[in-house]
Enzyme design. Structure first.
Site, PDB file in Angstrom:
ATOM      1  N   GLY A   1       0.821  -1.216   0.000  1.00 47.41           N
ATOM      2  CA  GLY A   1       0.000   0.000   0.000  1.00 47.41           C
ATOM      3  C   GLY A   1       0.852   1.262   0.000  1.00 47.41           C
TER       4      GLY A   1
ATOM      5  NE  ARG B   1      -2.283  -4.322  -0.908  1.00 47.72           N
ATOM      6  CZ  ARG B   1      -1.726  -3.814   0.201  1.00 47.72           C
ATOM      7  NH1 ARG B   1      -0.720  -4.440   0.764  1.00 47.72           N
ATOM      8  NH2 ARG B   1      -2.183  -2.702   0.730  1.00 47.72           N
TER       9      ARG B   1
ATOM     10  CG  ASP C   1       3.474 -10.191   4.764  1.00 46.93           C
ATOM     11  OD1 ASP C   1       3.920 -10.755   5.779  1.00 46.93           O
ATOM     12  OD2 ASP C   1       2.309 -10.321   4.348  1.00 46.93           O
TER      13      ASP C   1
ATOM     14  CE  LYS D   1       4.487  -0.091   2.516  1.00 41.23           C
ATOM     15  NZ  LYS D   1       3.535  -0.803   1.667  1.00 41.23           N
ATOM     16  CB  THR D   2       3.121  -0.109   6.591  1.00 39.43           C
ATOM     17  OG1 THR D   2       1.703  -0.192   6.698  1.00 39.43           O
ATOM     18  CG2 THR D   2       3.719  -0.437   7.943  1.00 39.43           C
TER      19      THR D   2
ATOM     20  CG  ASP E   1      -1.690  -0.531   8.270  1.00 37.26           C
ATOM     21  OD1 ASP E   1      -2.216   0.482   7.785  1.00 37.26           O
ATOM     22  OD2 ASP E   1      -2.018  -1.690   7.965  1.00 37.26           O
TER      23      ASP E   1
HETATM   24  P1  FBP Z   1       0.585  -1.972   3.632  1.00 36.43           P
HETATM   25  O1  FBP Z   1       0.560  -2.884   4.809  1.00 36.43           O
HETATM   26  O2  FBP Z   1       0.939  -2.633   2.381  1.00 36.43           O
HETATM   27  O3  FBP Z   1       1.442  -0.765   3.900  1.00 36.43           O
HETATM   28  O4  FBP Z   1      -0.884  -1.383   3.415  1.00 36.43           O
HETATM   29  C1  FBP Z   1      -1.663  -1.018   4.499  1.00 36.43           C
HETATM   30  C2  FBP Z   1      -3.019  -0.503   4.081  1.00 36.43           C
HETATM   31  O5  FBP Z   1      -2.975   0.866   3.780  1.00 36.43           O
HETATM   32  C3  FBP Z   1      -4.042  -0.792   5.168  1.00 36.43           C
HETATM   33  O6  FBP Z   1      -4.135   0.263   6.077  1.00 36.43           O
HETATM   34  C4  FBP Z   1      -5.299  -1.078   4.396  1.00 36.43           C
HETATM   35  O7  FBP Z   1      -6.076  -2.012   5.076  1.00 36.43           O
HETATM   36  C5  FBP Z   1      -4.781  -1.674   3.123  1.00 36.43           C
HETATM   37  O8  FBP Z   1      -3.490  -1.184   2.919  1.00 36.43           O
HETATM   38  C6  FBP Z   1      -5.643  -1.359   1.914  1.00 36.43           C
HETATM   39  O9  FBP Z   1      -5.114  -2.017   0.802  1.00 36.43           O
HETATM   40  P2  FBP Z   1      -5.495  -1.717  -0.704  1.00 36.43           P
HETATM   41  O10 FBP Z   1      -4.687  -0.554  -1.133  1.00 36.43           O
HETATM   42  O11 FBP Z   1      -5.075  -2.946  -1.417  1.00 36.43           O
HETATM   43  O12 FBP Z   1      -6.953  -1.410  -0.750  1.00 36.43           O
END
Ligand code: FBP
Length: 552
Positions: A81, A145, A176, A202-203, A205
């Protein structure tokens, strides 16, 4: 492309590096730290990573650069993400690589890890990269992803690198992706490819953190963006005095984002998934807790308020997890066809009632019909319930509404309850990075190249002491295997980076817990306002309350 005035102004911003990286590439040397061990399961992790396990932690310091002079061709990948600051990681990496030798080359693999497997790339130059400095988004090369995790994929990656003469890959991703970076580094080392792998944390979250990595990038900007919006909603609520706002915020699993936003804005309610799990709270208990706040405020004449709901909450409610598992079982394989063949909701409901245990049926029966149907309609390719799509903000507001109706009938509540719903997620993932994220990300990228130059592999680019001004930040590297343990994933034991959940004994949660009773009843809203990029440092350079409390 038409540019906004802010974008033009941000191009001029010079990201701040840690003090020890500021003297130019020729004056950066390595200070060796202690050999490392994985956080748990040492023998198993060591056996799985014979070539990359146990290496030393390192920091950089001012001194004669003693790295081998050679031409570097490096590939970079954005994984998962979006998170604000990703462009600056690439810019920092590019600037360090070019400052070392203008003949060095940076390849950007497009669309995430699949770009490496499909050999889909671009080569960065000044003109291209300058358009992305200090901007949000991952559109510089795109993200994806796809997981890099099988030996076949590793062999293809090695072939693609060999074809271009690439000798290092930088993977910018979450827990991951960095786990996979470690496995790839081990594969490359075991097969004597000479290709290094460096990860960057990165994230939005915020769940890739541990005693070495103080925070993942993007968390600062995303939570500031959500907090601005929550603050604005709170001010509207306090002006109109007629709505309860239920605001879901992103964070697939951990509740760090919700907690940080609560610390920034002081809403009436903020649920924390990790606490719900620890106390084994039921949906009814959570509903009661929120309804108490609504009723206490109504008694004061305040029929308005704000509740923050973390995206991952329902998976932390034990009875809800059991329900989800039973639904997955109920519709496994061909049983889904029998269910889908039923034409009315009443028929489907009878099918569900016959298939669930009494306990789970009791949980299911409490849910608003819209949510009940969602559980059976929104399913992933494996046929499982897509928990992240459950509209938990609507679930809890509907349950609170019913709870209040019962209180009214019993004569214990006499207010008005009108709810509005919001989901804050994508609004924050590509925001212009705050000064903190712009600086932190640039430093991570610059530092990643220093690790490459000194020949490290299987390391995470590490910049720490982040609650201090940037010149006091400490740059270095940490073997990724140090952050790993063995966990059960999809029925098999796997080495993974441990995901960081909210610590109920940690200072951020404790601060929240010590204040929330007051916030639930009184109106203690804080209005953080928009991220500021230009102005006094105490306004523009402050990082999160979470980090400040953790480091206090
Ligand atoms: P990452 O763990 O890859 O950084 O992504 C986190 C996130 O932003 C979450 O907060 C959310 O649940 C998810 O990605 C949404 O994913 P998508 O962009 O595939 O809708």
């Amino acid at each position: 492309m038409k540019l906004s005035p802010l974008q033009i102004a941000r191009y001029q911003y010079n990201p701040k590096l840690p003090g020890m990286l500021r003297n130019g590439i020729a004056e950066i040397c390595v200070k060796n730290g202690e050999p490392t061990e994985s956080v748990a399961d040492q023998e198993k992790i060591k056996a799985l990573f014979p070539n990359t396990y146990g290496k030393n932690e390192i920091t950089f310091q001012k001194g004669q650069n003693t790295s081998e002079a050679k031409l570097h061709k490096v590939g970079v990948i954005l994984s998962g993400g979006q998170a604000p600051g990703g462009h600056n990681v690439v810019c920092g990496l590019y600037d360090a690589l070019k400052a070392t030798n203008s003949d060095n080359v940076l390849y950007g693999f497009k669309g995430g890890p699949s770009g490496l497997l499909e050999d889909d790339y671009l080569i960065f130059d000044d003109e291209y990269i300058n358009q992305f400095r200090n901007t949000g988004g991952f559109d510089i090369i795109g993200s994806g992803r796809t997981k890099l995790e099988t030996e076949d994929q590793f062999a293809i990656a090695a072939e693609v690198c060999k074809k271009h003469g690439i000798t290092a890959i930088v993977i910018i991703g979450g827990d991951d992706s960095n786990t996979n970076a470690a496995v790839l580094a081990e594969y490359f080392a075991a097969h004597n490819t000479g290709i290094q792998v460096i990860g960057c944390p990165k994230t939005i979250d915020g769940d890739l953190k541990n005693e070495d990595i103080e925070c993942s990038f993007g968390f600062d900007t995303a939570t500031k963006t959500y907090s601005e919006i929550i603050g604005n909603i709170q001010r509207d609520a306090n002006s109109a005095k007629k709505y309860w706002h239920f605001i879901k915020v992103m964070g697939r699993s951990a509740s760090h984002v919700a907690l940080e936003c609560a610390l920034e804005t002081q809403p009436n309610i903020c649920l924390i998934g990790e606490e719900v799990a620890a106390k084994k709270m039921s949906l009814a208990q959570i509903t009661d807790y929120i309804a108490d706040s609504v009723a206490m405020r109504a008694a004061k004449g305040w029929n308005f308020g704000v509740a923050i709901i973390p995206e991952g909450i329902v998976e932390f409610v034990p009875e809800f997890s059991v329900l989800i598992a039973e639904i997955n079982e109920l519709l496994a394989g061909s049983k889904a066809d029998a269910f889908n063949a039923l034409s009315t909701w009443a028929e489907k409901y009878a099918f569900i009632e016959a298939g669930l245990t009494k306990e789970s049926m009791a949980v299911f029966a409490q849910l608003p019909e819209g949510i009940q149907q969602q559980l059976f309609l929104e399913r992933d390719p494996h046929g499982n319930v897509q928990v992240s799509l459950i509209e938990s903000e609507k679930l809890f507001s509907a349950m609170v509404k019913e709870n209040l109706a019962a209180r009214k009938a019993a004569g214990t509540y006499n207010g008005k309850f009108s709810a509005l719903h919001h989901f804050l997620g994508y609004e924050g993932r590509c925001a212009f990075p705050s000064n903190f994220d712009a600086d932190y990300c640039y430093s991570l990228g610059y530092n990643a190249f220093m690790l490459i130059q000194y020949g490290y592999t299987g390391y995470l680019s590490k910049v720490s002491n982040l609650s201090k001004p940037a010149d006091e930040w400490v740059a270095g590297g940490m073997p990724i295997t140090k952050m790993m343990n063995i966990e059960r994933r999809h029925g098999a034991d796997k080495p993974v980076i441990r995901k960081a959940l909210v610590e109920l004994e940690g200072a951020p949660f404790k601060f929240f817990a010590a204040n929330r009773e007051l916030w639930a009843v009184e109106t203690c809203f804080v209005y953080p306002g928009a991220i500021q990029y230009f102005g006094p440092t105490e306004v523009c350079d402050l990082t999160t309350r979470t980090l400040a409390l953790e480091k206090a």
